[in-house]
Motif scaffolding. Sequence first.
Motif, PDB file in Angstrom:
ATOM      1  N   UNK A  25       0.515  37.902  44.133  1.00  0.00           N
ATOM      2  CA  UNK A  25       1.752  38.048  45.215  1.00  0.00           C
ATOM      3  C   UNK A  25       0.790  36.477  45.769  1.00  0.00           C
ATOM      4  N   UNK A  26      -0.086  35.555  45.333  1.00  0.00           N
ATOM      5  CA  UNK A  26      -0.481  34.238  46.697  1.00  0.00           C
ATOM      6  C   UNK A  26       0.102  33.559  46.337  1.00  0.00           C
ATOM      7  N   UNK A  27       0.593  33.338  44.976  1.00  0.00           N
ATOM      8  CA  UNK A  27       1.887  32.101  44.805  1.00  0.00           C
ATOM      9  C   UNK A  27       3.421  32.339  45.792  1.00  0.00           C
ATOM     10  N   UNK A  28       3.689  33.539  45.539  1.00  0.00           N
ATOM     11  CA  UNK A  28       5.294  34.087  46.036  1.00  0.00           C
ATOM     12  C   UNK A  28       5.115  34.117  47.647  1.00  0.00           C
ATOM     13  N   UNK A  29       3.714  34.146  48.280  1.00  0.00           N
ATOM     14  CA  UNK A  29       3.995  33.895  49.673  1.00  0.00           C
ATOM     15  C   UNK A  29       3.579  32.569  49.886  1.00  0.00           C
TER      16      UNK A  29
END
Length: 292
Positions: free
Chosen positions: A107-111
Amino acid sequence: MSARKPKPPPGSRRFSPLRLVGKTVVWVFTAFNLFILYWLIASSFKTPVEIFTQPFQLPLQWFAVGDPFRNFSYAWNQAGFGSAFLTTTVLVAVAAVLTVALAAPAAYALTRLGVRGSNPLTNFFAIGMGVPFQTVVIPLFVGMAELNLTDDLFGLLLIYVALSLPFTVFLLTGFFRSLPGEMEEAAAIDGASPLRTFLSIMLPLARGGLITALILNAIGLWNETLLAIVFLQDNAKFTLARALFTFYSAARYQSEYGGLLAGVAIVVLPMLVLYVLLARRIITGLTLGAGK
């Protein structure tokens, strides 16, 4: 001069038939569920005769003979709920922690990292939430059989984590997207790597979302039944839901309905208590993630 009282929102004092109907439905639904909960708990302390002849009265006979927890003792020891409770606790705890541990960096990488195609990837995870897992049970069973992971708790753990990831990633993207970027920029200026920034700064800031995701996954996996029925055959490896399913078949022939309802209570009450204690945190976490 006293300060003026704020005006009530428009329409708040007006009679609204729709609001009245909505409140009535909510209270009726709540009362019905509380009644069912009362019936379940009371029946789990009754003899089979009391369950059918006095379904809504308080239990008497087991208390009169000085053995009020007889049904719970039978379910825990004779029906295997004791070992199943331990198995379920460990399995659910490990699966929930692993799911959040894998979903958080995704989720961190996507956002936050500007990954190319992050929006389509996020939508891909959202689509995964809409696929009923019942439709993939047969392919899953065939694949796990090829890997010799059927009737194996490690195999069931892998399935739990895989099927929980879409929802968890989608939930955590809302939390990471809502976090301020100033601290991230300050860390980059100080020379911190993206990994260190994620571990030292962003994870603590997203603690509320991580705890919410952990609790929701634990509640969902605790109550999971179908996959446990399909993939577990050894009694020693049964989860609570699987043990309850097996006990239900035996209880009909043994007229052990009190023990059966005690088993249902053992399955239901831990998560009910957990939800009651942490409901405010769950609601706050979901609202924060959705509101920003």
